[in-house]
Design a protein around this motif. Sequence first.
Motif, PDB file in Angstrom:
ATOM      1  N   PHE A 115     -40.035  31.983  25.526  1.00  0.00           N
ATOM      2  CA  PHE A 115     -40.943  32.943  26.149  1.00  0.00           C
ATOM      3  C   PHE A 115     -41.546  33.868  25.101  1.00  0.00           C
ATOM      4  O   PHE A 115     -42.751  34.108  25.084  1.00  0.00           O
ATOM      5  N   GLY A 116     -40.698  34.389  24.225  1.00  0.00           N
ATOM      6  CA  GLY A 116     -41.196  35.264  23.162  1.00  0.00           C
ATOM      7  C   GLY A 116     -42.147  34.550  22.226  1.00  0.00           C
ATOM      8  O   GLY A 116     -43.169  35.105  21.805  1.00  0.00           O
ATOM      9  N   PHE A 117     -41.834  33.309  21.909  1.00  0.00           N
ATOM     10  CA  PHE A 117     -42.690  32.524  21.020  1.00  0.00           C
ATOM     11  C   PHE A 117     -44.070  32.319  21.633  1.00  0.00           C
ATOM     12  O   PHE A 117     -45.094  32.530  20.985  1.00  0.00           O
ATOM     13  N   PHE A 118     -44.104  31.916  22.898  1.00  0.00           N
ATOM     14  CA  PHE A 118     -45.391  31.667  23.550  1.00  0.00           C
ATOM     15  C   PHE A 118     -46.119  32.965  23.879  1.00  0.00           C
ATOM     16  O   PHE A 118     -47.349  33.007  23.849  1.00  0.00           O
ATOM     17  N   LEU A 119     -45.394  34.026  24.163  1.00  0.00           N
ATOM     18  CA  LEU A 119     -46.022  35.323  24.402  1.00  0.00           C
ATOM     19  C   LEU A 119     -46.735  35.813  23.140  1.00  0.00           C
ATOM     20  O   LEU A 119     -47.804  36.408  23.213  1.00  0.00           O
ATOM     21  N   ALA A 120     -46.162  35.520  21.990  1.00  0.00           N
ATOM     22  CA  ALA A 120     -46.766  35.938  20.722  1.00  0.00           C
ATOM     23  C   ALA A 120     -48.103  35.254  20.476  1.00  0.00           C
ATOM     24  O   ALA A 120     -48.928  35.756  19.709  1.00  0.00           O
ATOM     25  N   SER A 121     -48.345  34.124  21.105  1.00  0.00           N
ATOM     26  CA  SER A 121     -49.602  33.410  20.888  1.00  0.00           C
ATOM     27  C   SER A 121     -50.658  33.756  21.930  1.00  0.00           C
ATOM     28  O   SER A 121     -51.746  33.195  21.916  1.00  0.00           O
ATOM     29  N   THR A 122     -50.368  34.681  22.837  1.00  0.00           N
ATOM     30  CA  THR A 122     -51.332  35.070  23.860  1.00  0.00           C
ATOM     31  C   THR A 122     -52.159  36.258  23.390  1.00  0.00           C
ATOM     32  O   THR A 122     -51.891  36.846  22.338  1.00  0.00           O
ATOM     33  N   GLY A 123     -53.102  36.641  24.198  1.00  0.00           N
ATOM     34  CA  GLY A 123     -53.933  37.794  23.898  1.00  0.00           C
ATOM     35  C   GLY A 123     -53.177  39.106  24.000  1.00  0.00           C
ATOM     36  O   GLY A 123     -53.634  40.140  23.503  1.00  0.00           O
ATOM     37  N   ALA A 133     -50.403  39.774  22.584  1.00  0.00           N
ATOM     38  CA  ALA A 133     -49.601  40.000  21.378  1.00  0.00           C
ATOM     39  C   ALA A 133     -50.065  41.247  20.618  1.00  0.00           C
ATOM     40  O   ALA A 133     -49.234  42.033  20.151  1.00  0.00           O
ATOM     41  N   ASP A 134     -51.376  41.440  20.506  1.00  0.00           N
ATOM     42  CA  ASP A 134     -51.880  42.617  19.778  1.00  0.00           C
ATOM     43  C   ASP A 134     -51.520  43.916  20.495  1.00  0.00           C
ATOM     44  O   ASP A 134     -51.139  44.898  19.851  1.00  0.00           O
ATOM     45  N   ASP A 135     -51.623  43.916  21.824  1.00  0.00           N
ATOM     46  CA  ASP A 135     -51.265  45.115  22.587  1.00  0.00           C
ATOM     47  C   ASP A 135     -49.773  45.420  22.461  1.00  0.00           C
ATOM     48  O   ASP A 135     -49.382  46.582  22.312  1.00  0.00           O
ATOM     49  N   ILE A 136     -48.961  44.400  22.526  1.00  0.00           N
ATOM     50  CA  ILE A 136     -47.513  44.590  22.389  1.00  0.00           C
ATOM     51  C   ILE A 136     -47.185  45.110  21.000  1.00  0.00           C
ATOM     52  O   ILE A 136     -46.366  46.014  20.845  1.00  0.00           O
ATOM     53  N   GLN A 137     -47.843  44.572  19.975  1.00  0.00           N
ATOM     54  CA  GLN A 137     -47.593  45.021  18.602  1.00  0.00           C
ATOM     55  C   GLN A 137     -48.003  46.477  18.419  1.00  0.00           C
ATOM     56  O   GLN A 137     -47.280  47.254  17.801  1.00  0.00           O
TER      57      GLN A 137
END
Length: 64
Positions: A35-43, A45-49
Motif C-alpha cells: 500500500f505504501g509503495f503504490f501510494l508513493a506513486s500516486t498524485g 505523494a507530494d501532498d503527503i511529503q
Amino acid sequence: MAISLSVVLLLAIILVVLIRGGNLKGGPAVVAVLFGFFLASTGMADDIQRFLDSITQTVASIKF
C-alpha cells in the motif's frame, strides 16, 4: 533526503518489531508495505511529503 531515509528506517524497525512481537502477521505487513509503495506513486505523494515535512519542521522548532 536524510529525513525521508530516517523515516523509512524508523518505520521498517517498527514493522519488524510488530511482526516479531506477534502484533502484526506477515500477510497484513506485506499489504501495508505494498500500500505504501503504490501510494508513493500516486498524485497524493507530494501532498503527503509536504505534510510530513511540515510536521518535521514543527517538531524541530520546539525548544525544550
